[in-house]
Design an enzyme around this catalytic site. Structure first.
Site, PDB file in Angstrom:
ATOM      1  N   ASP A 184      61.611 106.465  40.737  1.00 31.85           N
ATOM      2  CA  ASP A 184      60.537 106.460  39.948  1.00 31.85           C
ATOM      3  C   ASP A 184      60.180 107.237  38.711  1.00 31.85           C
ATOM      4  O   ASP A 184      59.933 108.423  38.572  1.00 31.85           O
ATOM      5  CB  ASP A 184      59.474 107.268  41.107  1.00 31.85           C
ATOM      6  CG  ASP A 184      59.261 106.490  42.322  1.00 31.85           C
ATOM      7  OD1 ASP A 184      59.994 105.185  42.267  1.00 31.85           O
ATOM      8  OD2 ASP A 184      58.780 106.711  43.523  1.00 31.85           O
ATOM      9  N   GLU A 216      66.778 108.332  51.138  1.00 33.97           N
ATOM     10  CA  GLU A 216      67.372 109.578  50.764  1.00 33.97           C
ATOM     11  C   GLU A 216      67.906 110.391  52.001  1.00 33.97           C
ATOM     12  O   GLU A 216      69.133 111.071  52.030  1.00 33.97           O
ATOM     13  CB  GLU A 216      66.798 110.439  49.929  1.00 33.97           C
ATOM     14  CG  GLU A 216      66.518 109.879  48.366  1.00 33.97           C
ATOM     15  CD  GLU A 216      65.819 108.447  48.399  1.00 33.97           C
ATOM     16  OE1 GLU A 216      64.798 108.360  49.215  1.00 33.97           O
ATOM     17  OE2 GLU A 216      66.118 107.627  47.530  1.00 33.97           O
ATOM     18  N   ASP A 235      64.993 100.817  50.064  1.00 36.13           N
ATOM     19  CA  ASP A 235      64.232 101.856  49.280  1.00 36.13           C
ATOM     20  C   ASP A 235      64.166 103.318  50.244  1.00 36.13           C
ATOM     21  O   ASP A 235      64.313 102.947  51.583  1.00 36.13           O
ATOM     22  CB  ASP A 235      62.704 101.715  48.957  1.00 36.13           C
ATOM     23  CG  ASP A 235      62.171 102.609  47.979  1.00 36.13           C
ATOM     24  OD1 ASP A 235      62.815 103.586  47.380  1.00 36.13           O
ATOM     25  OD2 ASP A 235      61.124 102.709  47.826  1.00 36.13           O
TER      26      ASP A 235
HETATM   27  C1  GLC Z   1      58.909 104.269  46.109  1.00 36.64           C
HETATM   28  C2  GLC Z   1      59.947 103.423  45.202  1.00 36.64           C
HETATM   29  C3  GLC Z   1      59.289 102.320  44.587  1.00 36.64           C
HETATM   30  C4  GLC Z   1      58.227 101.555  45.295  1.00 36.64           C
HETATM   31  C5  GLC Z   1      57.345 102.534  46.189  1.00 36.64           C
HETATM   32  C6  GLC Z   1      56.525 101.803  47.274  1.00 36.64           C
HETATM   33  O1  GLC Z   1      58.419 105.104  45.298  1.00 36.64           O
HETATM   34  O2  GLC Z   1      60.731 104.074  44.391  1.00 36.64           O
HETATM   35  O3  GLC Z   1      59.989 101.797  43.651  1.00 36.64           O
HETATM   36  O4  GLC Z   1      57.390 100.646  44.582  1.00 36.64           O
HETATM   37  O5  GLC Z   1      57.871 103.283  46.922  1.00 36.64           O
HETATM   38  O6  GLC Z   1      57.363 101.037  47.972  1.00 36.64           O
END
Ligand code: GLC
Length: 753
Positions: free
Chosen positions: A458, A390, A387
């Protein structure tokens, strides 16, 4: 502002299989990768090494060209490229001379300082599809987009850019198709005649080369096949990752994860995967476990395994600045992090607070990162969720002066996430031995399908996002990413009971079926919405498990040809204008035989468009003649799905997890038709790479209404199917045909009716 337009050719030289055309401004390098793929690279800084993160192929064709005073002509069996010499302009034709796409004669390729832009003639009624994870309509015409991987939390159905970059699109006009891939990692731009009186489309990047691959196959599927030949295809996913996945930010302790897993079993809701979001770590430090809440990871995961669950854990790239933390100490000592030009390590803030960011562009850093997964794999984690890559930093603006090796951030931002996924895939694959890792990433660039699945970030609990999700999945499929999920139910906000029901119905037909939600949201598990809704959601998830033999075969197809699991109707019905209408643009084929029409949770009837041919409503077998629109019922218990006449859909009985072997019966559904059809059935152990050594079970299933037979070829491969009985379910046949269960061994099976 320094402005230059590509001018007349000054020299033409062939160097091995490359044609080099020089002008005063630049050089154009032309190579033929295959008969249907020609590369044109217009560069002002010819490089010795030819680097690409996306492309994994070398040209397979030698180059032959003709030259006249006015033109250079390159002909293959599938494409003709005519290069006008004064000024230098490129035009692509079919072998029989139909124009596919060409430069705008006036503006061609030009530069404003370092920014390079290519202006292309707009063709009559031209439609455009692709560009991966982009909001908006299926037909990209009259829209413009930027590629700049962004942590787009709270995005709306209009936000651009999102998290991923796929600078690849397909143009459709005059019953013709072509593909265009701009392999340039800088911030890039695609404008499909948005604000120019329909004069041209334009595309390009802030810097670098106008380096593109032109695809001339005359079907969308053929172009996707070529594009994924060039940039790679996914490998077989672990079967468990196709089961139902339950996530949340966060289940706060091992006990909570176990309790949720146990509830699935208690409620008889099939499921395969539990997730740990960031709170399983100690202070959000990657590769650590929180000692208090996850005191014994191995014992915890063993308990999950005993319930036939797999565990996926999240990792972010940001390494907390904290002396004594292993990843920090090692990274600093070895110089593994992104820096400022003076050599200081860059610091940006993410979940753990102040962080350094690994330079995933270096092989040694990727290896170091990959090896660290031992901390997760030893106790038993098999899935790795990448995650914030980017890369995300708070306030979203990593300074442009940050360096990865000798390159600055703006050149590499769009590929950072892909390289993190690559490091994760390579590392976990090594540690897991013969087991298939499951890797999921939020940021991506063309070619990421070789390493990872993606999800669309998200989203929000609204019906608009539900529909957008279907389009994003389909668009990513066009762009080589077949293994895609969306947060079912919407990440932010709380879905109404109707919405969670509908979204789970769509989840069945999403390549990765994962329920996920934001911190402090209401709990989202299937039993949180009362008995009646639980029954509906259970039934949907059961349907997903029934469909697994079909879905797994569809993924096999993706590994062979790149054809995605979820296919916008524009793939198969490319020249039918109706499939691009806003009313129908969310519809898609799920595998070869099922058409899915997503419907908002607030609507209980739906306008659907069925393309030419006959169709049967799944569940009732009510027959429809295609080529027109219908208004059909869409109760919350049954979002409209149609089987195509001739569809061959292998199913199985429900199991609670893909790790249960099931009752050994393969249930083959066939819908009647007047035309022959066939299907490739594929099975393997679902877990290892043994299939690469021939350990699979593959057969073709041919339905011939003309011969009145269904023939299943003898099995190919060494794997013994987990099914030993075959049950046939025929739909839409006049005579009620009752067939006893047949033996399903390796021999050919011929059924006459
Ligand atoms: C980001 C991710 C989400 C995750 C959050 C906490 O917003 O896109 O899926 O739950 O971070 O890790």
């Amino acid at each position: 502002m320094d402005f230059k337009i590509l001018g007349p050719s000054q020299s033409v030289v062939q160097q091995n299989n490359k044609l080099i055309i020089k002008t005063a401004e630049a050089e154009a390098h032309v190579t033929v990768y295959s008969p249907s793929i020609i590369r044109v690279n217009i560069t002002r800084q010819p490089a010795d090494a030819d680097e690409s993160f996306a492309v994994i192929r070398e040209p397979e064709n030698s180059l032959a060209y003709e030259e006249t005073d006015a033109e250079i002509i390159i002909k293959t069996t599938a494409l003709t490229l005519r290069v006008n010499k004064t000024p230098l302009r490129f035009a692509f034709y079919t072998p029989d001379g139909k124009l596919l796409s060409k430069d705008d004669d006036r503006f061609g390729t030009n530069w404003q300082n370092s920014r390079v832009i290519n202006y292309r003639e707009l063709q009559p009624e031209e439609h455009f599809i692709g560009l991966g994870e982009k909001v908006g309509n299926l037909n990209r015409r009259a829209s413009s987009f930027t590629n700049w991987n962004t942590d787009a939390s709270d995005h709306t159905p209009k936000t651009d850019p999102l998290y991923e970059t796929f600078p690849f699109f397909i143009g459709i006009h005059s019953e013709l198709t072509y593909g265009f891939f701009l392999d340039n990692t800088h911030k890039s731009y695609f404008d499909f005649a948005a604000s120019c009186d329909d004069q041209f489309i334009w595309l390009g990047a802030d810097d670098g080369d106008l380096n593109y691959y032109f695809f001339g196959a005359q079907t969308v599927a053929g172009i996707i096949d070529d594009y994924t030949w060039l940039t790679g295809r996914m490998e077989m996913p672990p079967l468990w990752s196709l089961g139902y996945q339950q996530c949340r930010w966060s289940y706060m302790s091992a006990q909570e994860v176990l309790d949720v897993a146990a509830k699935f079993r208690e409620h008889n809701v099939p499921a395969d995967v539990m997730y740990c979001d960031i709170d399983y770590m100690e202070g959000f430090k990657i590769f650590t476990w929180n000692n208090e809440t996850f005191p014994n990871p191995k014992a915890f995961i063993d308990k999950l395994k005993a319930m036939n669950f797999k565990l996926v854990t999240i990792v972010d790239p940001g390494i907390k600045v904290e002396e004594g933390y292993q990843q920090y100490d090692e990274g600093v000592e070895r110089g593994y992090f992104a820096t400022y030009p003076n050599g200081e390590n860059y610091i940006g803030e993410v979940w753990p607070g102040r962080c350094h960011f690994p330079d995933f562009f270096r092989e040694d850093v990727r290896e170091w990162w990959g090896a660290a997964f031992t901390a997760l794999i030893e106790p038993g984690v098999e899935g790795f969720w990448n995650d914030m890559n980017e890369p995300a930093v708070w306030n979203q603006n990593m300074p442009w002066i940050v360096k990865f090796g000798d390159k600055f951030m703006p050149e590499l931002r769009n590929v950072y996430g892909m390289q993190m996924a690559r490091a994760t895939y390579d590392g976990t694959r090594k540690i897991l031995g013969n087991k298939r890792p499951f890797v999921l990433t939020r940021a991506a660039y063309s070619g990421t399908q070789r390493y990872s699945a993606v999800w669309t970030g998200d989203n929000t609990a609204t019906d608009e996002h539900l529909l957008l999700g279907a389009r994003l999945v389909n668009s990513l499929g066009v762009s080589g990413m077949a293994f895609v999920g969306v947060d079912i139910g919407g990440f932010s906000g709380n879905p109404t009971p109707e919405m969670i029901v509908r979204w789970n119905n769509l989840g069945i037909y999403t390549p990765m079926y994962r329920n996920h939600s934001i911190k402090d949201s209401e709990f989202r598990e299937p039993w949180q919405y009362g008995e009646e809704n639980l029954n509906l959601i259970r039934k949907f998830i059961e349907d997903r498990y029934r469909l697994l033999p079909y879905l797994y075969s569809a993924f096999y197809q993706t590994t062979q040809s790149g054809l995605p699991v979820c296919r916008t109707l524009a793939i198969e019905y490319t020249h039918d204008k109706a499939v691009y209408y806003e009313d129908y643009q969310n519809q898609f084929l799920f595998g070869d035989g099922l058409l899915v029409a997503p419907v908002k949770s607030t609507e209980l009837t739906a306008k659907v468009y069925l393309p030419c041919g006959d169709w049967y409503r799944l569940g009732t077998d009510e027959k429809y003649t295609g080529g027109r629109e219908y208004v059909v019922d869409a109760p919350l218990s049954d979002m409209p799905v149609f089987a195509k006449a001739g569809a061959i859909v292998p199913m199985q009985n429900v199991t609670q997890s893909t790790q249960h072997s099931g009752d050994g019966t393969l249930i083959l559904h066939v819908w009647n038709s007047t035309e022959d059809n066939d299907f490739v059935y594929y099975e393997d152990d679902g877990n290892t790479y043994d299939y690469e050594a021939g350990n699979y079970h593959k057969r073709s299933i041919a339905f011939s209404p003309n011969e009145k037979t269904i023939k299943i070829s003898a099995a190919e491969g060494n794997y013994k199917s987990k099914y030993n009985l075959l049950e046939l379910v025929l739909h839409g046949f006049d005579d009620a045909i009752h067939l006893n269960k047949l033996n399903f061994n390796n021999d050919e099976i011929v059924i006459e009716y």
